[in-house]
Design an enzyme around this catalytic site. Sequence first.
Site, PDB file in Angstrom:
ATOM      1  N   ASP A 163       2.009   2.499   3.685  1.00 61.46           N
ATOM      2  CA  ASP A 163       1.156   3.672   3.478  1.00 61.46           C
ATOM      3  C   ASP A 163       1.009   4.491   4.754  1.00 61.46           C
ATOM      4  OD1 ASP A 163      -1.071   5.056   1.806  1.00 61.46           O
ATOM      5  OD2 ASP A 163      -2.125   4.463   3.633  1.00 61.46           O
TER       6      ASP A 163
ATOM      7  N   GLU B 257      -1.815  -0.771  27.155  1.00 64.84           N
ATOM      8  CA  GLU B 257      -0.637   0.013  26.779  1.00 64.84           C
ATOM      9  C   GLU B 257       0.025  -0.573  25.534  1.00 64.84           C
ATOM     10  OE1 GLU B 257       3.640   1.476  28.691  1.00 64.84           O
ATOM     11  OE2 GLU B 257       2.110   0.578  29.970  1.00 64.84           O
TER      12      GLU B 257
ATOM     13  N   ASP C 213       0.843  -1.200   0.000  1.00 63.13           N
ATOM     14  CA  ASP C 213       0.000   0.000   0.000  1.00 63.13           C
ATOM     15  C   ASP C 213       0.876   1.246   0.000  1.00 63.13           C
ATOM     16  OD1 ASP C 213      -1.942   2.029   0.590  1.00 63.13           O
ATOM     17  OD2 ASP C 213      -3.215   0.487   1.435  1.00 63.13           O
TER      18      ASP C 213
ATOM     19  N   GLU D 188      -1.460  -7.772   2.022  1.00 62.85           N
ATOM     20  CA  GLU D 188      -1.242  -6.326   1.993  1.00 62.85           C
ATOM     21  C   GLU D 188      -0.204  -5.894   3.021  1.00 62.85           C
ATOM     22  OE1 GLU D 188      -3.415  -2.013   2.796  1.00 62.85           O
ATOM     23  OE2 GLU D 188      -4.156  -3.823   3.765  1.00 62.85           O
TER      24      GLU D 188
ATOM     25  N   PHE E 269      -5.066  -9.713  15.580  1.00 58.60           N
ATOM     26  CA  PHE E 269      -3.915  -9.555  16.462  1.00 58.60           C
ATOM     27  C   PHE E 269      -3.799  -8.171  17.117  1.00 58.60           C
ATOM     28  CE2 PHE E 269      -2.838 -12.640  13.099  1.00 58.60           C
ATOM     29  CZ  PHE E 269      -2.637 -13.764  13.890  1.00 58.60           C
TER      30      PHE E 269
ATOM     31  N   HIS F 110      -1.559  11.007  -1.023  1.00 62.18           N
ATOM     32  CA  HIS F 110      -1.157  10.022  -2.018  1.00 62.18           C
ATOM     33  C   HIS F 110      -0.577  10.726  -3.237  1.00 62.18           C
ATOM     34  CE1 HIS F 110      -4.288   6.852  -0.482  1.00 62.18           C
ATOM     35  NE2 HIS F 110      -3.325   7.109   0.384  1.00 62.18           N
TER      36      HIS F 110
ATOM     37  N   ASP G 119      -1.168  -0.150  -4.790  1.00 65.60           N
ATOM     38  CA  ASP G 119      -2.441   0.464  -5.159  1.00 65.60           C
ATOM     39  C   ASP G 119      -2.266   1.900  -5.633  1.00 65.60           C
ATOM     40  OD1 ASP G 119      -1.633   1.180  -2.626  1.00 65.60           O
ATOM     41  OD2 ASP G 119      -3.590   0.928  -1.690  1.00 65.60           O
ATOM     42  N   HIS G 120      -1.258   2.578  -5.115  1.00 68.34           N
ATOM     43  CA  HIS G 120      -1.008   3.969  -5.490  1.00 68.34           C
ATOM     44  C   HIS G 120       0.375   4.361  -4.998  1.00 68.34           C
ATOM     45  CE1 HIS G 120      -1.536   5.080  -1.280  1.00 68.34           C
ATOM     46  NE2 HIS G 120      -2.650   4.352  -1.278  1.00 68.34           N
TER      47      HIS G 120
ATOM     48  N   SER H 106      -7.179   4.192  -1.491  1.00 72.01           N
ATOM     49  CA  SER H 106      -6.960   2.746  -1.482  1.00 72.01           C
ATOM     50  C   SER H 106      -8.234   1.949  -1.729  1.00 72.01           C
ATOM     51  CB  SER H 106      -6.340   2.317  -0.140  1.00 72.01           C
ATOM     52  OG  SER H 106      -5.046   2.845   0.002  1.00 72.01           O
TER      53      SER H 106
END
Length: 520
Positions: free
Chosen positions: A331, A226, A57, A326, A282, A457, A372-373, A101
């Site tokens: 990004d 935390e 990304d 991904e 996660f 972007h 993607d960009h 995106s």
Amino acid sequence: MWLFSVVLTLAVASQVVLCLQTDQEYWKRLAKEELEEALQVKWNLGTARNVILFVGDGMGPNTVTATRIYKGGESHRLAYEKFPHVGLLKTYSATKMVPDSASTATAMFTGVKVNQETIGVDATVQKTDCEASLRPEARLKSLAGFALEAGKSAGLVTTMRVTHATPSPIYAHTAHRSWECEAAMPAGSTCKDIARQMVEDWPGKDLQVIMGGGRQGLVSNATGTESDPLNAWGCLRQDGRNLIEDYKTDKRNRGLNSSVVSNNKELQDLDIENTDYLLGIFANGHLRYEHERDAGPEGSPSISQMTEAAIKVLRKNKKGFFLMVEGGNIDMAHHRGQAKKAINESAAMEDAVQVAMNLTDEKDTLIIVTSDHTHTLNINGYPLRGTNIFGIASVSPHDLLNYTTLSYSTGGPGSFHYYVTTENNETKVTRRDPSQEDIDSFDYEQIAAITLDENSHGGGDVAIYARGPYAHLFHNVHEQHYVFHAVSYAAKIGAYYNKSSSNVASTILCLVLLLYCIFS
């Protein structure tokens, strides 16, 4: 001080360059090796039983170049840069020259360019138009959906929330990318949020692998810690639903072998043989950057570890699989103007590509690496070969201050490196001296020409690298939505499903008729 800093930098750099090969024979050998490699390239015309599509990304060409230098120097080649086939993708969306995106992922995964910030619906659906997004004819089926229909397995891995803009077009249809959970939906909306679509609707509920972050959008009133705080930018579910428990119930009611994991230890202890459906969540929000990641038992896995587990689950299907991976934190770091974080994330995704290469066979597995960009990262000045990509390029002859090799065209407030001073009634705009800062830090924000809320972007083309069956279909400058069509053809799914078998059947029928005519 500045002069001493420049002299010292150039002196060190000169010593580095002296150690690099520059003789004629070195360059000739490099070129000869590339030529011999090119002459060995042959088209693979087999069917892609498996397809693995990596999306970095925001990983534009300059990010790839910087990653290459970071990992091994200017002459180094990343794992996917050795793939035999390379092309470019035009990334504009149906409405914007510079895309987001959601629209670009939808284009790649469904084969249709769509409006900015919409997911899995065609351009007849305007942003936030819930009712329009419910029309069946406006809903776009993804590569994962077509893979499932062909009897293959399908899944996704991301370092982002699993409901985020890039992964969600795999399974969702929505008029706004921010509708990740019910708390972000308009009051009285008749549309389902993205998280519910993932767990309740097809193809989401039939994906064999879903791994990433986003617990707070799946479990109501999730609490942060935390080490795993709530993400202020992400949706916080409040409707009393626990979609992770709903996922478990659905698989149990259908008699499916499923596993749900939430940390490194649970993923490492996963019983692959008895897991046909894997959900790994996660973090409350996005997964942490690789350099911050807790690699201990209670921490979260790397993109490589998730990729490995995903492939091991998916490859049990003899008919093959489709997997999207991904590297989303590339990004995220670019948006914050922190180039070293972005490039380190890009390096981590390259490690995952190597894992995928090691676990699959090029004869029947199409691996694609693309983005993607782009972002507005620039590689500046004339830094000496062999020097630190995050270092100082040179000194400006105008303000006599150093400048770094990397910079951005746009950036957030932290990357505003100019300040105004007044002395003797004279106002001056002064630039901060990067040699006085820790420019090699992961947290350093490179200078940006234009200050925005965050780095925007870019609108440039992105590279696409491919190896495996029909990888040669990526060979020049393509529209971004072409990826869907080329993959469908290579894997014989969607419009091309059973094309090869029908051709064989036709051939056999013709032979039978011919024999009948001869002997009758």
